[in-house]
Design a protein around this motif. Structure first.
Motif, PDB file in Angstrom:
ATOM      1  N   MET A 128     -45.024  19.654 -22.501  1.00 58.87           N
ATOM      2  CA  MET A 128     -44.015  18.582 -22.398  1.00 58.87           C
ATOM      3  C   MET A 128     -44.513  17.480 -21.467  1.00 58.87           C
ATOM      4  N   ALA A 129     -45.079  17.892 -20.328  1.00 53.32           N
ATOM      5  CA  ALA A 129     -45.564  16.902 -19.353  1.00 53.32           C
ATOM      6  C   ALA A 129     -46.645  16.026 -19.976  1.00 53.32           C
ATOM      7  N   ALA A 130     -47.464  16.641 -20.830  1.00 54.09           N
ATOM      8  CA  ALA A 130     -48.583  15.904 -21.428  1.00 54.09           C
ATOM      9  C   ALA A 130     -48.107  14.836 -22.401  1.00 54.09           C
ATOM     10  N   LYS A 131     -46.855  14.938 -22.852  1.00 53.54           N
ATOM     11  CA  LYS A 131     -46.343  13.910 -23.778  1.00 53.54           C
ATOM     12  C   LYS A 131     -46.053  12.590 -23.075  1.00 53.54           C
ATOM     13  N   ASN A 132     -45.945  12.615 -21.761  1.00 57.37           N
ATOM     14  CA  ASN A 132     -45.649  11.368 -21.039  1.00 57.37           C
ATOM     15  C   ASN A 132     -46.909  10.515 -20.922  1.00 57.37           C
ATOM     16  N   ARG A 133     -46.695   9.205 -20.917  1.00 55.25           N
ATOM     17  CA  ARG A 133     -47.823   8.305 -20.663  1.00 55.25           C
ATOM     18  C   ARG A 133     -47.540   7.535 -19.373  1.00 55.25           C
ATOM     19  N   GLY A 134     -48.109   8.036 -18.290  1.00 48.84           N
ATOM     20  CA  GLY A 134     -47.828   7.448 -16.984  1.00 48.84           C
ATOM     21  C   GLY A 134     -49.060   6.885 -16.333  1.00 48.84           C
ATOM     22  N   ALA A 135     -48.974   6.721 -15.024  1.00 51.85           N
ATOM     23  CA  ALA A 135     -50.033   6.042 -14.274  1.00 51.85           C
ATOM     24  C   ALA A 135     -51.323   6.854 -14.201  1.00 51.85           C
ATOM     25  N   ASP A 136     -51.271   8.137 -14.649  1.00 49.14           N
ATOM     26  CA  ASP A 136     -52.519   8.906 -14.711  1.00 49.14           C
ATOM     27  C   ASP A 136     -53.320   8.574 -15.967  1.00 49.14           C
ATOM     28  N   LYS A 137     -52.680   7.857 -16.897  1.00 47.58           N
ATOM     29  CA  LYS A 137     -53.366   7.567 -18.162  1.00 47.58           C
ATOM     30  C   LYS A 137     -53.489   6.081 -18.444  1.00 47.58           C
ATOM     31  N   VAL A 138     -52.717   5.269 -17.737  1.00 47.29           N
ATOM     32  CA  VAL A 138     -52.552   3.857 -18.091  1.00 47.29           C
ATOM     33  C   VAL A 138     -52.721   3.024 -16.818  1.00 47.29           C
ATOM     34  N   LYS A 186     -45.727  13.850 -12.302  1.00 52.31           N
ATOM     35  CA  LYS A 186     -45.838  13.077 -11.056  1.00 52.31           C
ATOM     36  C   LYS A 186     -46.087  11.599 -11.313  1.00 52.31           C
ATOM     37  N   ASN A 187     -46.743  11.309 -12.426  1.00 56.08           N
ATOM     38  CA  ASN A 187     -47.159   9.931 -12.666  1.00 56.08           C
ATOM     39  C   ASN A 187     -46.288   9.170 -13.644  1.00 56.08           C
ATOM     40  N   ILE A 188     -45.160   9.775 -14.042  1.00 52.57           N
ATOM     41  CA  ILE A 188     -44.323   9.041 -14.984  1.00 52.57           C
ATOM     42  C   ILE A 188     -43.272   8.238 -14.210  1.00 52.57           C
ATOM     43  N   HIS A 189     -43.139   6.995 -14.606  1.00 53.07           N
ATOM     44  CA  HIS A 189     -42.258   6.054 -13.905  1.00 53.07           C
ATOM     45  C   HIS A 189     -40.896   6.027 -14.597  1.00 53.07           C
ATOM     46  N   PRO A 190     -39.815   5.929 -13.822  1.00 54.39           N
ATOM     47  CA  PRO A 190     -38.480   5.989 -14.435  1.00 54.39           C
ATOM     48  C   PRO A 190     -38.182   4.824 -15.383  1.00 54.39           C
ATOM     49  N   LEU A 191     -38.894   3.709 -15.236  1.00 52.97           N
ATOM     50  CA  LEU A 191     -38.606   2.576 -16.108  1.00 52.97           C
ATOM     51  C   LEU A 191     -39.655   2.406 -17.204  1.00 52.97           C
TER      52      LEU A 191
END
Ligand SMILES: Cc1ncc(COP(=O)(O)O)c(C=O)c1O
Lengths: 439, 477
Positions: free
Chosen positions: A57-67, B94-99
């Motif tokens: 589930m966590a891997a489905k997010n695209r956050g600051a570790d990938k972008v 940890k790296n996902i932003h709420p917006l």
């Protein structure tokens, strides 16, 4: 189940000591028809399976570790030194309760005292409490505190340029009271203060990143007999004059940026500090120094006569559990970076944001709207900002917040944040991508 | 325990040191606004190892679940599985932003959705919001929902909330924050709500009642369905304080038994660590009629995609963004490792452990209420002349146990509120009993051992009165 340490034989021995034949018999007080319902839940997973499921589930997010990340708006992408989580996750900190028994909680208590002390210096105030749920609730509770000082003053002046979610929280917190929340635009010293105002609230900086000095506003608020409440960026206070030194009575902040991950917006750290005069009106836990019978220095929860467990319906707030571990992370962060490191991080943010802003401002169709800012600035865009965000997503860049998320009228406004995490190369790539996105 | 005095970070400071190397700037320096430049910040300056030793030594001055039995009543200090921590440490969280857009955050919203569904089923409710950051925050949500639901029924004049005298202090404090007045309802001889007193209080100004079940005496509210019916009949609503849900998972669904809106403390029942004060998570759940008023946004699933949306008549936002998400990951991990059977076993074993301690201690430490307890019970510490509960608590520390909750609930004099939780072994409980019995004997023979306790800690009893009279709240060096 590895979390239940008793064997069947232990349970039998215990039942015998109790004088009951079965465990079910201990639940005789529960209405029989309602007892032991069949819960419709998915079957239990082993540790290995659950970690795999959650990892997927966590891997489905695209956050600051990938972008490449340029989105802030209240939650910020900053570097977290390795020692911060390593120390804060020690079981002795992680699995302790609120320090009600001071002799066996000196670790937590001293850390809170150190946090209070460092945060008070950062904000330029005399007292800081042990935390609120987040920046928004800290602001709402600060405004409640100001209003309760004199309920005859039933107006609260709020910057129009405040985080929309903070405004919403404030509105919820005041929804049971006859208090008028009035928004002002522009510099805080121009707000329409009068003798009906409980407080004047200012952003330092505002949601758009706009930065105003606070001295004139503090003076005007005090002349009108109102408290001056400032919502500050705690890192910025390392290089720019503290709100307290400029006359703020209460300073609140979101402390996530001090050593805490973004975590989809929580847990955050509601920071609140105030002048000495307001100390006994403040909500939240507060730690103070104390001595034992041998004169040894120790720390205790103090001024508890403000709190719900003593005062019940007359308490200044209902807060009980707070954000202890997040506060500890921020405490360790401030201690590790220290005066020099905090300044260095703040300066990196400032310089990089200004570098990015000047390049973006020179792009055709883009214009930086701020007069003055710290690490975040508002840009007017030639095409809808959300379109730019969507286009840049394909290039693994998150360029900022399209303000249309909160206000459909603000279609062509993009709030961009630059921190020490963004290298010059990354900034240059952002600028090039913005240019191409609107061709 | 580390007994050596540990200096404050300020006292360890050496000019010019820094505890973390930082990058040099790769962009030109920009001019700071001249009128706002700060000359100094006066924070400590330390090298990395000094910081590491300092906080490691501080940690060694704490009792914690990982190191000690911690039977703190009402706080459910159960073992916090390490898998919870591993689950929350995923870089994707940890790296996902709420917006970030919903499409960037599908995993995070899915987790919120799944936890909502699981908790709704456990409590027997129709909908759940995970936004509240702690139990008290959930209470505030709940009473605001009651306020708005009554308004929607045209009953806005109902502004009085009934609160049993055994209730936690956050209950009345939350009412004040929601503009309600409160009326205390006494407990009867059996430790449950006095039905006659309740009956007498039920006029048409009553908005509802806040019930903790099991209550803070550790007793199940036997008349729960009757009380709910009486309050409903009188036009009020029923709030459930779920801090004590550890006794009832898989045993009783409050949402199917007359409770309209309720919070759970995920940092108690659902094993997320308390962190020396927080962060917690205080999800709030509601039956159908109150569900539209939940704070938001909450997660939902639409054509295979997860999204966040505000409930239709929401009381609004209670904090920025969506709750203490990192805590929610831990709670989800825990629920998934339990399943329905595991949840029932939690309740069974927590109740068994508490009754075992009660049975072994009751001859020595008097009980005001003697019937079988749920997950905790309240004894009294005045075991010998001149001995107070505080003395028992402090002496327990010398035996290597964290004290129980003391002087709460307020209706039991010299209260010792003991909650062992299901994660403690019979062996640990037996050791604790031995210590308690030995302390009771000392109370008669050598009371000074109790009065002078603790002596095995970095500091002895601290003068809290003096600390509050002339407070020192910051280092003044
Ligand atoms: C019975 C009861 N209600 C409410 C609360 C408040 O919960 P929190 O500390 O999470 O705000 C507590 C916690 O101590 C409690 O024991």
């Amino acid at each position: 189940m590895p979390f239940i340490p008793n064997a069947e034989s232990d349970r039998m021995a215990m039942l015998e000591a109790i004088g009951k034949k079965s465990i079910e018999a201990l639940f005789a007080d529960v209405p029989a028809r309602k007892r032991f319902p069949k819960l419709k839940l998915p079957p239990a997973l082993s540790e290995q399976e659950v970690l795999r499921e959650i990892g997927a589930m966590a891997a489905k997010n695209r956050g600051a570790d990938k972008v490449s990340w340029f989105l802030g708006a209240g939650i910020y992408n900053h570097f977290i030194p390795a020692l911060v989580p390593a120390l804060a996750s020690r079981g002795e900190f992680l699995t302790a309760y609120t320090p009600y028994q001071p002799e066996v909680s000196q670790g937590t208590l001293q850390a809170i005292f150190e946090y209070q002390s460092m945060a008070a210096r950062l904000f330029g105030v005399s007292v800081v409490n042990a935390s609120h749920y987040d920046g928004a609730t800290a602001l709402a509770e600060a405004a409640l505190m100001a209003w309760k000082l004199d309920e005859g003053r039933n107006k609260i002046l709020l910057p129009e340029d405040l985080h929309p979610e903070y405004k919403a929280v404030l509105k919820t917190y005041f929804s049971s009271f006859k208090v008028e929340i009035v928004e002002y635009s522009g510099a805080p010293e121009n707000a329409a203060l009068d003798s009906g105002c409980a407080c004047l609230i200012a952003g330092y900086p505002c949601f758009s990143g706009e930065l105003y000095g606070l001295k004139a506003a503090a003076q005007r608020a005090h002349e009108a007999g109102a408290l001056f409440i400032v919502h500050a960026d705690p890192l910025m206070c390392a290089i720019l004059e503290s709100p307290g030194a400029q006359g703020a009575d209460i300073v609140v902040a979101e402390g996530q940026s001090l050593g805490n991950a973004m975590n989809f917006g929580g847990p955050g750290l509601g920071m609140m500090g105030a002048t000495e005069k307001l100390m006994r009106r403040m909500p939240g836990r507060i730690v103070g120094e104390a001595k034992d019978h041998d004169g040894r220095r120790g720390f205790v929860l103090t001024l508890t006569a403000r709190e719900q467990h003593i005062r019940r319906e007359k308490a200044v707030s209902n807060i009980c559990s707070n954000q202890g571990l997040v506060m500890l992370q921020s405490c360790i962060y401030m201690a590790a970076l220290g005066a020099g490191g905090m300044k260095q991080v703040a300066s990196l943010c400032y310089d990089k944001a200004h570098y990015a802003a000047s390049l973006i401002n020179s792009l055709k169709g883009f214009k930086v709207k701020n007069r003055s800012f710290f690490k975040e600035f508002l840009v007017s865009t030639p095409i809808p900002a959300q379109v730019i965000v969507d286009r840049l997503a394909k290039r693994k860049i998150m360029p900022g917040l399209a303000l249309s998320r909160y206000d459909s009228k603000k279609e062509k406004e993009l709030l961009i944040c630059v921190t020490e995490m963004n290298s010059k190369t990354e900034i240059d790539r952002l600028v090039a991508a913005l240019k191409e996105a609107v061709l | 325990m580390n007994l050596s005095p540990e200096p404050l970070v300020f006292e360890l400071s050496r000019p010019g040191l820094v505890g973390c190397s930082l990058p040099v700037s790769d962009v030109p320096a920009a001019q700071l606004p001249k009128d706002l430049v700060r000359s100094s910040i006066d924070l400590p300056e330390l090298d990395e190892l000094t910081v590491v030793r300092h906080f490691t030594r501080l940690s060694q001055k704490n009792y914690s679940i990982d190191t000690h039995f911690y039977p703190l009543g009402s706080c459910t200090m159960k073992y916090n599985p390490k898998a919870n921590e591993a689950a929350a440490a995923e870089s994707g969280w940890k790296n996902i932003h709420p917006l970030a857009g919903h499409s960037e955050a599908q995993g995070a919203i899915e987790l919120i959705y799944r936890l909502q569904e699981n908790l709704a089923e456990i409590g027997g409710f129709s909908s759940v919001s995970l936004q509240p950051a702690a139990g008290a925050h959930g209470e505030l949500a709940g009473v605001l929902m009651i306020r708005d639901c009554l308004k929607a029924r045209g009953q806005g004049q109902r502004t009085k909330m009934l609160i049993p005298d055994s209730a936690h202090g956050t209950n009345p404090a939350s009412c004040t924050m929601a503009g309600f007045t409160t009326q205390t309802i006494p407990s009867g001889k059996d430790g449950n709500i006095d039905l006659k007193a309740l009956e007498a209080a039920l006029d048409d100004s009553v908005a509802g009642i806040m019930i903790t079940n099991p209550n803070t005496l550790g007793l199940f509210e036997r008349n729960i369905t009757k009380i709910a019916a009486m309050v409903h009949e009188a036009g009020g609503l029923v709030y459930g304080d779920g801090a004590n849900m550890n006794a009832l998972t898989g045993v009783f669904q409050p949402g199917k038994s007359g409770i309209d809106v309720m919070h759970f403390n995920l940092h108690k029942t659902f094993s997320t660590p308390h962190g020396g004060g927080g962060p917690g998570a205080g999800m709030v759940a509601a039956v159908k009629e109150l569900a539209p008023f939940l704070p938001g946004p909450i997660a939902r699933k639409r054509s295979g995609k997860y999204e966040l949306a505000m409930p239709e008549k929401s009381i609004g936002r209670l904090k920025a963004f969506y709750g203490n998400f990192g805590v929610l990951v831990r709670a989800y991990c825990y629920v998934r490792m339990q399943g329905a059977e595991g949840l029932r076993r939690i309740a069974e074993n927590s109740v068994l452990n508490a009754n075992y301690l009660r049975a072994r201690l009751e001859k020595t430490y008097k009980l005001k209420y003697t019937r079988p307890c749920m997950h905790e019970f309240v004894a009294m510490g005045d075991v010998a002349p001149g001995i107070r509960t505080l003395d028992i608590a402090k002496r327990l520390i010398d035996y290597g146990f964290h004290p129980p909750t003391i002087y709460f609930p307020l209706i039991v004099p010299e209260a010792l509120m003991i909650e062992p939780t299901e994660t403690e072994s019979k062996k640990t409980l037996d050791d604790f009993v031995e210590a308690m019995l030995s302390i009771a004997a000392e109370a008669k023979t050598t009371p000074e051992l109790l009065h002078n306790a603790p002596t095995t800690t970095p500091v002895g009893r601290l003068d809290e009165v003096a600390a509050a009279r002339s407070p020192v709240l910051c280092f003044r060096g």
